[in-house]
Motif scaffolding. Structure first.
Motif, short mmCIF file in Angstrom:
data_model
loop_
_atom_site.label_atom_id
_atom_site.label_comp_id
_atom_site.label_asym_id
_atom_site.label_seq_id
_atom_site.Cartn_x
_atom_site.Cartn_y
_atom_site.Cartn_z
N VAL A 195 -65.98 -15.00 -37.38
CA VAL A 195 -66.64 -14.02 -38.26
C VAL A 195 -65.58 -13.04 -38.79
O VAL A 195 -65.56 -12.73 -39.98
N TYR A 196 -64.70 -12.59 -37.90
CA TYR A 196 -63.63 -11.70 -38.36
C TYR A 196 -62.86 -12.37 -39.51
O TYR A 196 -62.57 -11.76 -40.53
N ARG A 197 -62.54 -13.65 -39.33
CA ARG A 197 -61.77 -14.38 -40.35
C ARG A 197 -62.59 -14.52 -41.65
O ARG A 197 -62.04 -14.34 -42.75
N GLU A 242 -54.34 -21.15 -45.10
CA GLU A 242 -52.90 -21.46 -45.09
C GLU A 242 -52.08 -20.20 -45.34
O GLU A 242 -51.10 -19.93 -44.65
N GLU A 243 -52.51 -19.42 -46.33
CA GLU A 243 -51.73 -18.25 -46.74
C GLU A 243 -51.79 -17.11 -45.73
O GLU A 243 -50.80 -16.45 -45.44
N VAL A 244 -52.97 -16.87 -45.19
CA VAL A 244 -53.15 -15.68 -44.35
C VAL A 244 -52.92 -15.98 -42.87
O VAL A 244 -52.40 -15.14 -42.14
N PHE A 245 -53.29 -17.17 -42.40
CA PHE A 245 -53.11 -17.49 -40.98
C PHE A 245 -52.17 -18.67 -40.73
O PHE A 245 -51.97 -19.06 -39.58
N GLY A 246 -51.62 -19.25 -41.80
CA GLY A 246 -50.71 -20.38 -41.61
C GLY A 246 -51.38 -21.63 -41.08
O GLY A 246 -50.72 -22.49 -40.48
N SER A 280 -63.70 -12.87 -47.34
CA SER A 280 -64.56 -12.29 -48.38
C SER A 280 -63.97 -10.99 -48.92
O SER A 280 -64.07 -10.70 -50.11
N ALA A 281 -63.37 -10.19 -48.03
CA ALA A 281 -62.76 -8.94 -48.48
C ALA A 281 -61.64 -9.23 -49.48
O ALA A 281 -61.48 -8.52 -50.48
N ASP A 282 -60.87 -10.28 -49.23
CA ASP A 282 -59.78 -10.65 -50.14
C ASP A 282 -60.29 -11.25 -51.44
O ASP A 282 -59.66 -11.11 -52.50
N GLN A 283 -61.42 -11.96 -51.38
CA GLN A 283 -61.95 -12.60 -52.58
C GLN A 283 -62.73 -11.61 -53.44
O GLN A 283 -62.96 -11.85 -54.62
N ARG A 284 -63.23 -10.55 -52.80
CA ARG A 284 -64.12 -9.62 -53.51
C ARG A 284 -63.54 -8.21 -53.46
O ARG A 284 -62.35 -8.05 -53.69
N LYS A 310 -62.44 -24.89 -51.36
CA LYS A 310 -61.01 -24.99 -51.70
C LYS A 310 -60.31 -23.64 -51.55
O LYS A 310 -59.17 -23.57 -51.07
N ARG A 311 -61.00 -22.58 -51.92
CA ARG A 311 -60.40 -21.24 -51.75
C ARG A 311 -60.23 -20.92 -50.26
O ARG A 311 -59.24 -20.29 -49.87
N SER A 312 -61.17 -21.38 -49.44
CA SER A 312 -61.06 -21.14 -47.99
C SER A 312 -59.85 -21.87 -47.40
O SER A 312 -59.11 -21.32 -46.58
N MET A 313 -59.65 -23.12 -47.84
CA MET A 313 -58.55 -23.92 -47.31
C MET A 313 -57.21 -23.27 -47.66
O MET A 313 -56.29 -23.20 -46.85
#
Ligand code: TRP
Ligand code: ZN
Length: 881
Positions: free
Chosen positions: A331-333, A245-249, A338-342, A238-241
């Motif tokens: 992988v970049y995405r 949306e937020e970061v790549f639309g 992960s950088a944003d979540q952690r 759910k966090r990925s979904m």
């Protein structure tokens, strides 16, 4: 098993196919040993193609049962069928026709785990890259996009659950206890994204409302009784979904999204449209059975496969040479997610450690290839760290060069322009050239040229003129089949660090384009002059690891110590300390082998204590800083004439020295980090556990170390702490009563949990020393081991060969002999896993001469075996070149 044909596939040979498959209707009648597959294909001849052009479909080990065109049986004279190919040479003259093909397959005996197979009595599929052709004859190539409808029939008792791609449209009962379900995927897709799952599984359900307000049903399917272990994966989904949306639309595009966890799986997971299939190790977790690293991997891989929905599925690859188009970008995405979540800084350090451990040796050895290869014999062997991790770094560099906003504009254009396409790297690079107006032609070499570039940098400060001069020289070492290299476009982020730790300013610069703290290296040699620099700075280079290069910098030890304590860039600060540790370890290695080298361990010991106790630094960062470079890291830095025993001894000595220098500080800190609160897998809590467990590793080397570790083991309230204690006991105190008791207690408690037993195998397979060969041989007979399960094989054989330097590289060659014998055995069942394991020998030429000769013997044993699979033949031949 598909044996090697010697055929080489070349990028320049790409040609669109003469025929398209507009629609694919599949009917499966599932039975373990005799599944019938009916494929009804709407085939269209491309405009301009001659009517008598044959239609040549791929197969792999297939048995043809029926073939009709437009409802009429095809006469045997009109086709040629072999297990690996179906050629139709007398086709209707109409541009469109329906081809019906029926094949019979045997999922129960499919041990290669490609195509349709059984895992724990569940039917499942793996089609990437070329597994679909093991199900039916098809144009099994990623540029053939087809709309799939799938009907699955099965005995209800055997398989109450019937899943495929897309949306469910119909289901019901059939005679004799059978039932069926029909799935429709409206999005045209290549065959490698097809999936089917049928069996008896438990479901964890949830839902997600997309940004445009559509409700998506989410399901994660696991073995009955394991539902509560899927909670973390669902949360990560759910966090990925939301993040995409937020970061790549990017919004999800079906009514359902399903994930299935299976226990026999060749890789990590697979992004089949609407039906991701996962290695259960990347789904199932709770505090008692999973470590913090497992939680982080689950989060990253759930995100990775989900993100493929746009980067991979909606926009797929024209051919397999373009694999990095989806993998590097995805992988970049997932790294950014992960950088944003952690913690972004900590995440970056971890990424670079992985890149150096996995990709650098590949790039610097016989298996080196460009991020976009130009030729392959077996595509399975190109799911590599170069395609994935270096591929991700190339995308990151585009962002660094263009800036965040322009990068996002480029991504938006990519989605707009190429949605529904099977695209190429040229398409991808072009969108960024278009939105930025920049010439990215030199930059595009990152996709086409193998090898890790090196930058040699020296600096001179003229106090009177207040001028800092950098001499920067680039070189790209030769790699197999690319002896002459072209100059690269390298974004080198930097800082001029002043005495107070703040970056010094400068008035002007010449000699290279410098923007936003990044020097753009494009020529062989740049003399970069900074004017108006108030004082001599400590030079911080490749900040944030802005480019995947190696650096040779002439720098005073004092400057490195200063940066290790003060660089404002978290990555570079970590790097400075890590470089000091590496330098000290290499010097110790040289002294052990009779050479000279300055010993500044004393200063390092002090700094280690300061870093450990610096409350301004995140615990996770401190844990990473205090983790010594691995034996493989040290070997890579030394580069040649490697003696793993000497490296091991040097590393042990430094670790023990750091431990004894800091004993008191480490003990106090260790005690203060004890955590009695409710477990949480969040990054901060994990960081505290990581730091405490690194300290345990140090303290375990001192008097009373076995007792400390045994207490840690007994008190452990989660798998992270338990596995850390077991590791320390098994590695530092092998054969001690404490170690033996812990090994036995762990096995007794987790005997029936294969994923936890993987950790038990790993820990024992990595115990340093010559006994490891016998340990691994013995563990292969343990009831929890299975020679058909890839996770077990990787835990035991993979850990031994890639994670145990002194054991695998045993001086008498027994490690290599055991390895060759085992890989050949595994290959008979699962060539893909065998080939992957065999890459452990890729750095054999950097060993000292005696080991080199023994490693070569083992490679030749494999090379001289007849009927090798394409997978293993390809790896062995390239490794020996
Ligand atoms: N595309 C998968 C990923 O997300 C990789 C993969 C999964 C794969 N299973 C495979 C590749 C089997 C080859 C063979 O990275
Ligand atoms: Zn992927």
């Amino acid at each position: 098993m598909r044996t090697d044909t010697g055929q080489v596939f070349k990028l320049e040979d790409y040609r669109p196919s003469d025929y398209l498959i507009l629609r694919t209707r599949l009917t499966f009648r599932l039975s373990p040993e005799a599944t019938m597959v009916k494929a009804e294909l709407t085939v269209e001849r491309r405009a301009g193609v001659a009517v008598d052009s044959p239609l040549i479909l791929d197969g792999d080990g297939l048995a043809l049962r029926r073939i009709e065109i437009d409802g009429v049986a095809v006469p045997t004279s009109a086709y040629d069928a072999s297990p690996d190919c179906l050629a139709l040479n007398a086709l209707p003259s109409t541009p469109r026709f329906t081809l019906l093909i029926e094949t019979q397959i045997d999922p129960a005996h499919n041990e290669a785990l490609m195509g349709l197979y059984r895992s724990n009595n569940v039917y499942c599929t793996q089609c990437e890259a070329e597994g679909f052709r093991r199900i039916t004859y098809f144009l099994d190539r990623p540029d053939i996009l087809s709309v799939f409808t799938v009907r699955i029939e099965a005995r209800r008792k055997e398989a109450p659950l019937l899943l495929s791609n897309g949306n469910p449209v119909e289901s019901g009962d059939l005679a004799d206890g059978w039932h069926y379900a029909v799935w429709e995927d409206p999005h045209p897709k290549p065959s490698y994204l097809f999936a089917l799952v049928a069996g008896d599984l438990g479901k964890v359900g949830d839902s997600f409302t997309t940004m445009s307000g559509r409700e998506v049903d989410l399901g994660i399917y696991v073995e009955h009784g394991k539902e509560r272990l899927a909670g973390y994966a669902m949360d990560a989904l759910k966090r990925s979904m939301k993040w995409d949306e937020e970061v790549f639309g990017r919004e999800y595009d079906l009514d359902v999204f399903n994930i299935v966890a299976v226990s026999d799986f060749n890789m990590g997971a697979m992004e089949n449209k609407g039906l991701n299939i996962f290695n259960d190790k990347y789904v199932l977790a709770d505090e008692e059975t999973a470590t913090d690293a497992d939680f982080a991997n689950i989060e990253a891989i759930i995100a990775h496969e989900y993100f493929h929905n746009w980067t991979g599925n909606r926009i797929t690859c024209r051919d397999w040479f373009q694999l990095c188009l989806k993998e590097g970008l995805t992988v970049y995405r997932d790294h950014e997610f992960s950088a944003d979540q952690r913690s972004r800084g900590v995440k970056r350090i971890a990424e670079v450690r992985t890149l150096r451990a996995m990709q650098f040796p590949e790039d610097q050895g016989p298996l080196a290839h460009p991020v976009r290869p130009r030729r392959y014999r077996e595509i399975n062997n190109f799911y590599t760290a170069t395609v994935y991790e270096k591929g991700s770094e190339v995308v990151r560099m585009i962002r660094t060069l263009l800036g965040a906003e322009t990068f996002r504009a480029g991504m938006d254009l990519y989605f707009l322009r190429h949605d529904g396409d099977a695209a190429t790297i040229e398409d991808f690079v072009q969108v960024f050239a278009d939105v930025s107006g920049r010439d990215l032609s030199q930059f595009a070499l990152w996709y086409n040229q193998a090898g890790t570039p090196n930058l040699t940098v020296s600096s001179h400060y003229d106090a009177a003129a207040k001028q800092l001069t950098l001499e920067i020289e680039q070189s790209v070492p030769p790699t197999p089949s690319e002896s002459r290299k072209r100059l690269m476009h390298i974004p080198l982020a930097f800082g001029l660090v002043g005495k107070d730790g703040k970056d010094l300013l400068y008035d002007s610069v010449d000699g290279a384009t410098v923007e936003g703290g990044v020097i753009q290296v494009r020529k062989r040699h740049h003399t970069v002059r900074f004017s108006g620099v108030a004082a001599r700075p400590a030079l911080s280079l490749n900040r944030g690891f802005s480019a995947p290069v190696t650096l040779s910098v002439e720098q005073k030890a004092d400057d490195k110590f200063f940066l290790a304590g003060h660089d404002s860039d978290a990555f570079s600060r970590w790097q400075a300390f890590n470089t000091l540790l590496t330098d000290a370890l290499i010097a110790a290695f040289r002294r052990l082998r009779g050479g000279k080298g300055t010993d500044f361990a004393a200063r390092l010991g002090g700094l280690a204590g300061t870093i450990a106790t610096n409350g301004d630094l995140e615990p996770a960062y401190r844990a990473l800083a205090l983790t010594l470079p691995s034996e493989a890291d040290i070997a890579r830095e030394i580069g040649k004439d490697i003696d793993p025993d000497a490296i091991f001894a040097a590393r042990e000595a430094l670790a023990t020295f750091i431990a004894s220098t800091n004993r008191q500080r480490f003990e106090v800190l260790y005690d203060s980090l004890r955590d009695n609160s409710q477990f949480s897998p969040d990054a901060e809590s994990a960081g505290r556990r990581a730091l405490r467990n690194v300290l345990l590793d140090y303290l375990s080397r001192l008097d009373g170390g076995a007792e400390t570790a045994a207490r840690h083991f007994k008190a452990a309230a989660n798998m992270t702490d338990l596995a850390a204690a077991l590791m320390v006991l098994a590695h530092r105190h092998p054969g001690s009563p404490q170690a033996d008791a812990a090994i036995a207690a762990f096995a007794a408690k987790y005997a029936s949990d294969p994923l936890v037993m993987d950790k038990w195998f790993q820990i024992q397979a990595s115990v340093p020393g010559p006994q490891a060969v016998d340990t691994v041989r013995m563990l292969m007979t343990h009831p929890a081991f299975s020679s058909t399960n890839p996770n077990r094989l990787r835990s035991l054989i993979g850990t031994f060969s890639s994670g145990n330097q002194t054991g695998f590289h045993r001086a008498d060659g027994a490690g290599y002999r055991f390895f060759a014998e085992t890989v050949l055995e595994i290959e008979k069942r699962n060539p893909q896993v065998a080939a992957r394991l065999a890459t452990a020998l890729r750095s054999w030429r950097s060993l000292e001469p005696a080991r080199q000769a023994k490693a070569k013997e083992a490679l030749l044993t494999m090379a001289n075996t007849s009927n090798l699979s394409a997978d293993l033949r390809d790896i062995i031949d390239r490794t020996l070149v």
